[in-house]
Write an enzyme that holds these catalytic residues in place. Sequence first.
Site, PDB file in Angstrom:
ATOM      1  N   TYR A   2      -4.374   4.225   6.442  1.00 49.45           N
ATOM      2  CA  TYR A   2      -4.866   3.257   7.441  1.00 49.45           C
ATOM      3  C   TYR A   2      -6.163   3.761   8.077  1.00 49.45           C
ATOM      4  O   TYR A   2      -7.076   2.978   8.346  1.00 49.45           O
ATOM      5  CB  TYR A   2      -3.813   3.022   8.533  1.00 49.45           C
ATOM      6  N   LYS A  60       0.834  -1.195   0.000  1.00 56.30           N
ATOM      7  CA  LYS A  60       0.000   0.000   0.000  1.00 56.30           C
ATOM      8  C   LYS A  60       0.866   1.241   0.000  1.00 56.30           C
ATOM      9  O   LYS A  60       2.000   1.135   0.469  1.00 56.30           O
ATOM     10  CB  LYS A  60      -0.970   0.033   1.189  1.00 56.30           C
TER      11      LYS A  60
HETATM   12  P1  NAD Z   1      12.318   2.140   2.260  1.00 52.99           P
HETATM   13  O1  NAD Z   1      12.712   3.503   1.845  1.00 52.99           O
HETATM   14  O2  NAD Z   1      12.859   1.617   3.538  1.00 52.99           O
HETATM   15  O3  NAD Z   1      12.662   1.081   1.116  1.00 52.99           O
HETATM   16  C1  NAD Z   1      12.424   1.353  -0.246  1.00 52.99           C
HETATM   17  C2  NAD Z   1      13.381   0.510  -1.072  1.00 52.99           C
HETATM   18  O4  NAD Z   1      13.192   0.846  -2.445  1.00 52.99           O
HETATM   19  C3  NAD Z   1      14.854   0.786  -0.747  1.00 52.99           C
HETATM   20  O5  NAD Z   1      15.542  -0.432  -0.628  1.00 52.99           O
HETATM   21  C4  NAD Z   1      15.361   1.554  -1.959  1.00 52.99           C
HETATM   22  O6  NAD Z   1      16.715   1.319  -2.236  1.00 52.99           O
HETATM   23  C5  NAD Z   1      14.471   0.983  -3.058  1.00 52.99           C
HETATM   24  N1  NAD Z   1      14.355   1.848  -4.236  1.00 52.99           N
HETATM   25  C6  NAD Z   1      14.371   1.397  -5.495  1.00 52.99           C
HETATM   26  N2  NAD Z   1      14.269   2.392  -6.360  1.00 52.99           N
HETATM   27  C7  NAD Z   1      14.214   3.533  -5.629  1.00 52.99           C
HETATM   28  C8  NAD Z   1      14.115   4.911  -5.969  1.00 52.99           C
HETATM   29  N3  NAD Z   1      14.038   5.315  -7.234  1.00 52.99           N
HETATM   30  N4  NAD Z   1      14.064   5.801  -4.964  1.00 52.99           N
HETATM   31  C9  NAD Z   1      14.088   5.409  -3.680  1.00 52.99           C
HETATM   32  N5  NAD Z   1      14.195   4.102  -3.304  1.00 52.99           N
HETATM   33  C10 NAD Z   1      14.250   3.179  -4.273  1.00 52.99           C
HETATM   34  O7  NAD Z   1      10.719   2.127   2.259  1.00 52.99           O
HETATM   35  P2  NAD Z   1       9.771   1.100   3.014  1.00 52.99           P
HETATM   36  O8  NAD Z   1       9.373   1.700   4.325  1.00 52.99           O
HETATM   37  O9  NAD Z   1      10.344  -0.263   2.979  1.00 52.99           O
HETATM   38  O10 NAD Z   1       8.456   1.195   2.085  1.00 52.99           O
HETATM   39  C11 NAD Z   1       8.359   0.494   0.856  1.00 52.99           C
HETATM   40  C12 NAD Z   1       6.880   0.331   0.501  1.00 52.99           C
HETATM   41  O11 NAD Z   1       6.246  -0.418   1.520  1.00 52.99           O
HETATM   42  C13 NAD Z   1       6.096   1.639   0.400  1.00 52.99           C
HETATM   43  O12 NAD Z   1       5.155   1.539  -0.623  1.00 52.99           O
HETATM   44  C14 NAD Z   1       5.382   1.750   1.744  1.00 52.99           C
HETATM   45  O13 NAD Z   1       4.161   2.463   1.678  1.00 52.99           O
HETATM   46  C15 NAD Z   1       5.148   0.293   2.067  1.00 52.99           C
HETATM   47  N6  NAD Z   1       5.085   0.044   3.523  1.00 52.99           N
HETATM   48  C16 NAD Z   1       4.063  -0.690   4.008  1.00 52.99           C
HETATM   49  C17 NAD Z   1       3.969  -0.965   5.357  1.00 52.99           C
HETATM   50  C18 NAD Z   1       2.860  -1.825   5.892  1.00 52.99           C
HETATM   51  O14 NAD Z   1       2.694  -1.887   7.111  1.00 52.99           O
HETATM   52  N7  NAD Z   1       2.120  -2.506   5.043  1.00 52.99           N
HETATM   53  C19 NAD Z   1       4.951  -0.483   6.225  1.00 52.99           C
HETATM   54  C20 NAD Z   1       6.007   0.260   5.694  1.00 52.99           C
HETATM   55  C21 NAD Z   1       6.069   0.521   4.326  1.00 52.99           C
END
Ligand code: NAD
Length: 384
Positions: free
Chosen positions: A225, A134
């Site tokens: 959420y 999401k």
């Molecule tokens: P994060 O920033 O920790 O990780 C993102 C990853 O994408 C990194 O490893 C990064 O290197 C990579 N990436 C690839 N191309 C990129 C670019 N062009 N710019 C930036 N990063 C790039 O983020 P996250 O917290 O892991 O979130 C990732 C996804 O998961 C989001 O869509 C977020 O909404 C979702 N999320 C969901 C929940 C949940 O509870 N369901 C919790 C956290 C995050």
Amino acid sequence: MSTRRRFLQTGLAASATLSAAASLSPRLFAAGQDTKKLGYALVGLGRLSTGQLAPALQKTEHAKLAAVVSGTPSKREEWRKKYDLGDHVYSYEEYDQLADDDAVDVIYIVLPNGLHAEYTIRGAETGKHVFCEKPMANTAEECRQMIAACEKAGVKLGIGYRCQFEPHHLRAIEAVRSGEIGELRGLGAGFGFTMPADADPDQKLHWRLDRSLAGGGPLMDVGIYALQFCRYITGREPVAVTAQTTLTDPVKFRQVEETLGWTMTFPSVLGDDLPEPLRAQVTASCVTTYNFSGFNQGEAFGPDGSVLLKPAYSYTGLKGFVKGEPMNLDTPDQFAVEIDAFSQSVKNGTPFKCPGEEGLRDLLAIEAIYKAAETGRRTEVAKV
Ligand code: NAD
């Protein structure tokens, strides 16, 4: 039959289905033919994949970690060793090669929101099922393209709405729909956190503050959420919204909103067949922010009391109350439960509770909220 009786019956039937889905009866599989664990490829090895999804995939009954896709060579090496992934480790340039990897059944997109559409569509084209975090995408139009691509490829698409599988949320739905607080009249929900100082775009533009990668601010990230809570508690779609934003740091928040408060009007949960003046409506009041922490709750109000979840959307330690009485439920690993639910629906060819259309409905509401905030006007929510 009276409207109230019909509501109670439908509500109870709906909550029975929810409870059944939530329990994910192991018997379903003991009796079933296919006991194979589906192989998942995690795409994007950031905080969620590292801290939650990889550990969850060690606990799942119907899924396992089979491959990863990352742009960082050192991460690929680390994950290859830690999870014994062999050759099933890919760079983004090699992403489409997942098509030929027989160990992979499902591609799980864990990238910044603005990349969800592209990677879901290309994922579907590999012939693998797709599970996407999401918010589903930056826009409703992208959601439609993702749904169409998965339909065309004949693969399943699921969206990562973990709370829809969590026992406190399911109990809250059951309590409201079965009439334990009387006819639902109001909802209040909010979720936010303080964006760290080092996320200042002048120093380091974190993707969550970058409109093209995030699609918006806290509404897209965590306000979703609160929106979800209101939608699944009522089981209805919002008809119209109002919204306003506040801003204290115009530098950090020059591309996305900082704090957003919005209201939504839902049709009565009792049914639309009542004459207009008698058709009670449900009013929802919501807040999301990147400017303060601690707002993490969902509450539903009726004439006979309220249902409260607080904290409502954390990974662990959720608490719930029905008319002041604690729910006394455990919070399972929400990611393991939702991944198992998606895996079962893939294996059994049965509908998944949170398909692409569920993500699309959120984006339609989110687009209306942003439009209302921009224009200052009550805005109707477009239909699917
Ligand atoms: P994060 O920033 O920790 O990780 C993102 C990853 O994408 C990194 O490893 C990064 O290197 C990579 N990436 C690839 N191309 C990129 C670019 N062009 N710019 C930036 N990063 C790039 O983020 P996250 O917290 O892991 O979130 C990732 C996804 O998961 C989001 O869509 C977020 O909404 C979702 N999320 C969901 C929940 C949940 O509870 N369901 C919790 C956290 C995050």
